[in-house]
Design an enzyme around this catalytic site. Structure first.
Site, short mmCIF file in Angstrom:
data_model
loop_
_atom_site.label_atom_id
_atom_site.label_comp_id
_atom_site.label_asym_id
_atom_site.label_seq_id
_atom_site.Cartn_x
_atom_site.Cartn_y
_atom_site.Cartn_z
N GLY A 93 26.49 34.20 49.17
CA GLY A 93 25.10 33.88 48.09
C GLY A 93 26.07 32.90 46.68
O GLY A 93 24.88 32.40 46.25
N LYS A 96 32.74 40.04 55.79
CA LYS A 96 31.59 39.72 54.67
C LYS A 96 30.91 40.23 55.83
O LYS A 96 30.41 39.78 56.58
CB LYS A 96 31.98 38.90 54.32
CG LYS A 96 31.47 38.02 53.21
CD LYS A 96 31.29 36.82 52.85
CE LYS A 96 30.37 36.51 51.61
NZ LYS A 96 30.35 37.54 50.60
N THR A 133 26.97 40.52 46.16
CA THR A 133 25.94 39.02 46.46
C THR A 133 24.68 39.85 47.38
O THR A 133 25.29 41.05 48.00
CB THR A 133 26.57 38.43 47.21
OG1 THR A 133 27.76 38.63 48.30
CG2 THR A 133 27.74 37.71 46.82
N GLY A 157 37.41 49.62 46.56
CA GLY A 157 37.21 47.88 47.84
C GLY A 157 38.28 47.19 47.44
O GLY A 157 38.92 46.96 46.01
N HIS A 159 34.92 32.97 54.95
CA HIS A 159 34.51 33.73 54.40
C HIS A 159 35.77 35.22 55.19
O HIS A 159 35.97 34.55 55.76
CB HIS A 159 34.04 34.53 53.87
CG HIS A 159 33.30 34.15 51.98
ND1 HIS A 159 32.29 32.95 51.86
CD2 HIS A 159 33.72 34.15 50.83
CE1 HIS A 159 31.86 32.88 50.70
NE2 HIS A 159 32.65 33.83 50.10
N ALA A 178 26.24 37.68 39.86
CA ALA A 178 26.95 35.89 39.30
C ALA A 178 27.42 36.00 40.74
O ALA A 178 28.32 37.04 41.53
CB ALA A 178 27.94 35.85 38.46
P1 NAP Z 1 34.78 45.95 50.29
O1 NAP Z 1 36.13 46.04 50.21
O2 NAP Z 1 33.53 46.26 51.07
O3 NAP Z 1 33.80 47.34 49.53
C1 NAP Z 1 32.95 47.94 48.88
C2 NAP Z 1 32.86 48.64 48.04
O4 NAP Z 1 31.46 49.52 48.13
C3 NAP Z 1 33.51 49.61 48.76
O5 NAP Z 1 34.70 50.34 47.24
C4 NAP Z 1 32.29 51.39 48.91
O6 NAP Z 1 33.02 52.60 48.99
C5 NAP Z 1 31.70 51.20 48.33
N1 NAP Z 1 29.80 51.49 48.34
C6 NAP Z 1 29.60 51.25 49.54
N2 NAP Z 1 28.33 51.22 49.61
C7 NAP Z 1 27.98 52.59 48.87
C8 NAP Z 1 27.42 53.31 48.11
N3 NAP Z 1 26.50 53.55 48.77
N4 NAP Z 1 27.85 53.65 46.88
C9 NAP Z 1 28.51 53.62 46.56
N5 NAP Z 1 29.45 52.63 47.18
C10 NAP Z 1 29.55 51.89 47.85
O7 NAP Z 1 33.97 44.88 49.79
P2 NAP Z 1 34.32 43.76 48.29
O8 NAP Z 1 35.04 42.44 49.53
O9 NAP Z 1 35.23 44.06 47.95
O10 NAP Z 1 33.09 42.99 47.84
C11 NAP Z 1 32.58 43.95 47.36
C12 NAP Z 1 31.22 42.91 46.95
O11 NAP Z 1 31.41 41.72 45.62
C13 NAP Z 1 30.46 42.02 48.11
O12 NAP Z 1 29.25 41.90 47.94
C14 NAP Z 1 31.26 41.34 47.91
O13 NAP Z 1 30.38 39.66 48.46
C15 NAP Z 1 30.41 40.68 46.90
N6 NAP Z 1 32.31 39.43 46.34
C16 NAP Z 1 31.11 39.29 44.83
C17 NAP Z 1 32.49 38.02 44.14
C18 NAP Z 1 32.03 37.15 43.28
O14 NAP Z 1 32.70 36.22 42.13
N7 NAP Z 1 30.55 37.52 42.51
C19 NAP Z 1 33.18 37.26 45.01
C20 NAP Z 1 33.68 38.45 45.78
C21 NAP Z 1 33.20 38.63 46.34
P3 NAP Z 1 33.84 53.07 49.91
O15 NAP Z 1 35.21 52.31 50.18
O16 NAP Z 1 34.07 54.34 49.32
O17 NAP Z 1 32.72 52.78 51.27
#
Ligand code: NAP
Length: 267
Positions: free
Chosen positions: A165, A159, A101, A13, A155, A125
């Site tokens: 969060g 998202k 989140t 991701g 965002h 976090a």
């Molecule tokens: P993203 O690009 O959609 O990535 C999500 C990832 O999760 C993909 O690799 C997906 O795999 C995987 N996934 C989905 N379902 C799964 C399952 N059942 N088992 C295993 N893996 C699975 O999203 P993103 O933008 O990277 O964001 C990811 C998370 O981080 C979100 O919750 C976002 O809100 C959060 N975030 C947090 C911060 C922070 O500072 N804490 C900052 C930004 C974002 P596939 O590609 O194989 O489907």
């Protein structure tokens, strides 16, 4: 140099792939496996756009943690999956560093209790950008003097959870320094439903979703004749990685699960 063995869930991701690049550049971090839905059995290096690392992809977190020797699970997936992964990590004695989140209060409570029982350190976090933590802390302080406040978070349009969060966490911190107050005109009416945003203890939270954005938030306070706006922008996902690295170094020596990077930066 002691090596820290890491599993990354959500590795292909947007956030997960950035975490892989961070691990590749840190000499004491060793990627031992990845978890996601689509690349089971492949090496990281065999997936387009990911670093040249040998770790294998797994689909199931339990299969993964049964087979590899991991110290830390970095989870960057979606709320439902992130909860399952965090629980599995704690049960395997692997420290979770969770950026996913959208966890519910009940889930946070359950995971915190479980980690305490198992004496496993970890962190969930909603924002790993250190500037965002300071934006939240400054907002908490401002709330002592300005009870009228609105939060606007922006965002990218992929998202899935809203409000973010970080916005919820900001509202909770403000709540610690602000008595409940219903803002706006008492006879206020929404001509179009949702126009005034989500309500959190009388504060309004507005969520904007547009392509091209990463993560942005402004907290705007006002009193008679004055306005104070506290604003933070993450222009690139790299902005979250120094916080993740910082958290890894801390959770290695912890025996409880904490919610929020501020507990490591400020408390
Ligand atoms: P993203 O690009 O959609 O990535 C999500 C990832 O999760 C993909 O690799 C997906 O795999 C995987 N996934 C989905 N379902 C799964 C399952 N059942 N088992 C295993 N893996 C699975 O999203 P993103 O933008 O990277 O964001 C990811 C998370 O981080 C979100 O919750 C976002 O809100 C959060 N975030 C947090 C911060 C922070 O500072 N804490 C900052 C930004 C974002 P596939 O590609 O194989 O489907």
């Amino acid at each position: 140099m002691t090596q820290i063995n890491i599993v990354v869930a959500g590795a292909s991701g947007k956030m997960g792939s950035e975490a892989l690049r961070m691990i590749e550049n840190e000499k004491d971090l060793n990627l031992v496996a990845c978890v996601d839905l689509n690349h089971t059995g492949k090496k990281v290096s065999e997936v387009d756009g990911l670093p040249k690392l040998d770790a294998l992809f797994y689909q199931d977190i339990n299969d993964c943690l049964n087979e590899v020797d991991a110290d830390i699970l970095i989870d960057l997936t979606s709320p439902k999956v992130g909860y399952k992964h965090t629980k599995a990590a704690i049960l395997h004695g692997v420290r979770p560093v969770v950026g996913t989140t959208g966890f519910t209060d009940e889930q946070l409570e359950e995971l915190t209790k479980l980690a305490k029982e198992k004496q496993v350190g970890g962190i969930i976090a909603p924002n790993f950008a250190r500037g965002a933590i300071l934006m939240m802390e400054f907002s908490k302080l401002a709330a002592k003097f300005f009870p009228d406040v609105e939060i606007i978070e922006k965002h990218h349009d992929q998202k899935v959870d809203a409000p973010s969060g970080t916005a919820i966490k900001t509202a909770q911190l403000i709540q610690e320094n602000r008595s409940t107050k219903i803002q706006g005109h008492p006879d206020e009416e929404e001509v179009i439903k949702g126009a005034r945003g989500a309500d959190f203890d009388g504060m309004k939270i507005h969520s904007v979703r547009l392509p091209g954005l990463v993560a942005h938030q402004e907290v705007t306070f006002a009193g008679p004749g004055e306005n104070l706006t506290i604003k933070h922008d993450s222009y690139h996902r790299e902005s979250f990685m120094s916080g993740i690295r910082f958290a890894i170094d801390h959770v290695i020596d912890m025996t409880e699960l904490i919610y929020g990077l501020e507990h490591l930066m400020i408390d």
